[in-house]
Design an enzyme around this catalytic site. Structure first.
Site, PDB file in Angstrom:
ATOM      1  NE  ARG A 174      -3.939   0.472   2.229  1.00 53.37           N
ATOM      2  CZ  ARG A 174      -4.881   0.131   3.101  1.00 53.37           C
ATOM      3  NH1 ARG A 174      -4.675   0.295   4.387  1.00 53.37           N
ATOM      4  NH2 ARG A 174      -6.019  -0.391   2.696  1.00 53.37           N
ATOM      5  CE  LYS A 186     -29.273  13.947   6.757  1.00 55.07           C
ATOM      6  NZ  LYS A 186     -29.918  12.948   7.630  1.00 55.07           N
ATOM      7  CD  GLN A 206       0.130   5.293   7.502  1.00 50.77           C
ATOM      8  OE1 GLN A 206       1.230   4.849   7.227  1.00 50.77           O
ATOM      9  NE2 GLN A 206      -0.811   4.580   8.126  1.00 50.77           N
ATOM     10  CG  HIS A 237     -33.188   7.430  10.407  1.00 51.89           C
ATOM     11  ND1 HIS A 237     -32.303   8.317  10.974  1.00 51.89           N
ATOM     12  CD2 HIS A 237     -32.823   7.333   9.105  1.00 51.89           C
ATOM     13  CE1 HIS A 237     -31.461   8.748  10.053  1.00 51.89           C
ATOM     14  NE2 HIS A 237     -31.753   8.155   8.922  1.00 51.89           N
ATOM     15  CB  ALA A 281     -28.915  13.370  11.400  1.00 50.06           C
ATOM     16  NE  ARG A 341      -2.961   3.299   5.706  1.00 46.20           N
ATOM     17  CZ  ARG A 341      -1.869   3.244   4.958  1.00 46.20           C
ATOM     18  NH1 ARG A 341      -1.629   4.202   4.073  1.00 46.20           N
ATOM     19  NH2 ARG A 341      -1.019   2.249   5.083  1.00 46.20           N
ATOM     20  NE  ARG A 382       0.760   3.217  12.046  1.00 45.92           N
ATOM     21  CZ  ARG A 382       1.953   2.918  12.554  1.00 45.92           C
ATOM     22  NH1 ARG A 382       2.392   3.564  13.619  1.00 45.92           N
ATOM     23  NH2 ARG A 382       2.708   1.983  12.018  1.00 45.92           N
ATOM     24  CB  SER A 383      -4.437  -1.415  10.866  1.00 46.71           C
ATOM     25  OG  SER A 383      -3.325  -1.644  11.720  1.00 46.71           O
TER      26      SER A 383
END
Length: 436
Positions: free
Chosen positions: A72, A278, A102, A166, A249, A307, A94-95
């Site tokens: 990667r 929104k 990173q 929803h 939201a 990631r 990072r993972s």
């Protein structure tokens, strides 16, 4: 950081004048780095592009001498890829943690850290002293992150959900593999709401069954569904020592919701989730998660697997820098005026049609009853190039959030942030032509 010598190329007075112009041009960018807060006045697009370019050039994929042999390495086939990601092809995180720097992406890591600092300053301008992260996923998936964090930190295994029709939060619960206990709504005039005592009873039942519940409340939704009483729910959750996640939201764009949040934060609120599109007028794809609990925000960031794309975060940053606090507050003011106009026009229309302007609780949306198929009316509006209205039948238990029969067939129309006055006028005018 940059060190170049122009001495002797032009007269000294011209050299100083040129440096003055350059420094003045770069001052707003410099202020972003130094102050790490939302600017009062928006920054123009060209400066924002330069700012993003400057940061993205710090990532290792821009190093012409870099030897890249990993699986990667931000390799992209088309220049379009780089443009769409604003140059942050390595993404963010990072993972093991969304907010961890990173190593291959110094610029993207700085960009993300700055975004979160600026986002927190934005909330502070609105009266919310919170810790915040911009997430690279929309509201529903951001709720999933919060629930996953609640399960890990507190052992929560069942979600108390005051019923709102929803799909996103319902799917969010399913996505993380938690069980759900729905708390039914009741009808009060034209309004649909969930009594807080029923929520408390649901919590008691789950605790008696040996479960560890958390509450997912709803602050913003389409009327006739009321906002949940998040302040009382926060008090209940504090009393029972259980997590409380709020789906807000589009809560940031109106003071009605902000005041509720300020009061609720005095009690038990573990996290609030809002949408970037929104509230901040970004393309769809990003979320905003905020809380007074810094440790829980950290736990949420740890819940993200792998990631992430930087693009939704860049979009959030661009909106914050482009609008600035002054322009955002003006948009908030305009939204309030737009809602007032929508109410007036729909109220007048209801008198002409013999319908009813419904008495509902929402600073964003309004409802008018109709005497024919509301779904068909909404479809006609769509064909007339009006997007956004919802047509709900009184027998549609999902649409109206009520498991009984609602009092009216109705149309819902919105006056959300960024709406144009002419769109409100034209949409109601076209609705009138359909109804009369």
């Amino acid at each position: 950081m940059l060190d170049f010598n122009i001495e002797g190329l032009i007269p000294k007075n011209m050299e100083k004048r040129g440096e003055l112009v350059l420094n003045e041009y770069l001052k707003e960018i410099e202020d972003v780095f130094n102050h790490r807060k939302i600017p009062e006045n928006g920054i123009d697009d060209e400066k924002i592009k330069l700012f993003l370019k400057f940061l993205s050039m710090m990532d290792t994929d821009k190093d012409p001498k870099s030897v890249r042999i990993g699986e990667r390495e931000a390799r992209t086939y088309s220049k379009i890829h780089e443009e769409l990601s604003s140059g942050f092809c390595h993404g963010i995180g990072r993972s093991g943690n969304l907010v961890d720097p990173q190593p291959k992406a110094s610029g993207a890591s700085i960009m993300y850290a700055l975004t979160n600092k600026i986002l927190e300053s934005f909330f502070k301008q609105l009266g919310l002293n919170v810790h915040a992260i911009a997430t690279p996923i929309s509201t529903g998936m951001s709720i999933s992150l919060c629930l996953s964090a609640a399960r890990k930190k507190y052992g929560s295994n069942v979600v108390i959900y005051p019923y709102a029709s929803h799909k996103s939060p319902i799917k969010a619960v399913s996505f993380v593999g938690m069980n759900m206990r729905l708390v039914e709504t009741v009808l009060d005039g034209d309004r649909v709401y969930v009594p807080v005592e029923d929520i408390e009873n649901a919590i008691k039942k789950e605790i008696e069954l040996g479960n560890r519940p958390c509450v997912l409340s709803t602050l913003t939704f389409f009327p006739p569904r009321n906002s949940d009483d998040i302040v009382e729910i926060a008090k209940i959750c504090e009393n029972y020592d259980i997590p409380h996640i709020i789906n807000g939201a589009y809560a940031i764009q109106n003071n009605y919701y902000l005041e509720k949040l300020k009061k609720a934060f005095k009690y038990r609120v573990d996290a609030v989730v809002s949408s970037s599109d929104k509230n901040l007028l970004t393309p769809i794809g990003g979320g905003l998660v905020y809380s007074t609990d810094a440790e829980f925000i950290k736990e949420i960031s740890l819940s993200y697997p792998g990631r992430a794309s930087a693009t939704p975060v860049v979009n959030t940053l661009v909106s914050l820098l482009s609008m600035g606090s002054k322009n955002y507050l003006e948009l908030v003011k305009n939204q309030k005026n737009s809602k007032k106009l929508l109410d007036e026009l729909l109220n007048d229309l209801s008198k002409k049609t013999g319908g009813k302007f419904l008495d509902v609780e929402s600073p964003i949306a309004s409802c008018i009853s109709v005497n024919s198929d509301p779904v068909e009316i909404a479809a006609k509006l769509y064909n007339l190039r009006v997007t956004g209205p919802r047509g709900i039948k009184k027998t549609d238990h999902f649409g109206n959030c009520y498991l009984g029969t609602y009092t009216h067939d109705y149309i819902v129309m919105n006056a959300a942030i960024g709406v144009r006055t002419e769109d409100i006028v034209n949409s109601v005018s076209k609705l009138e032509k359909i109804l009369l």
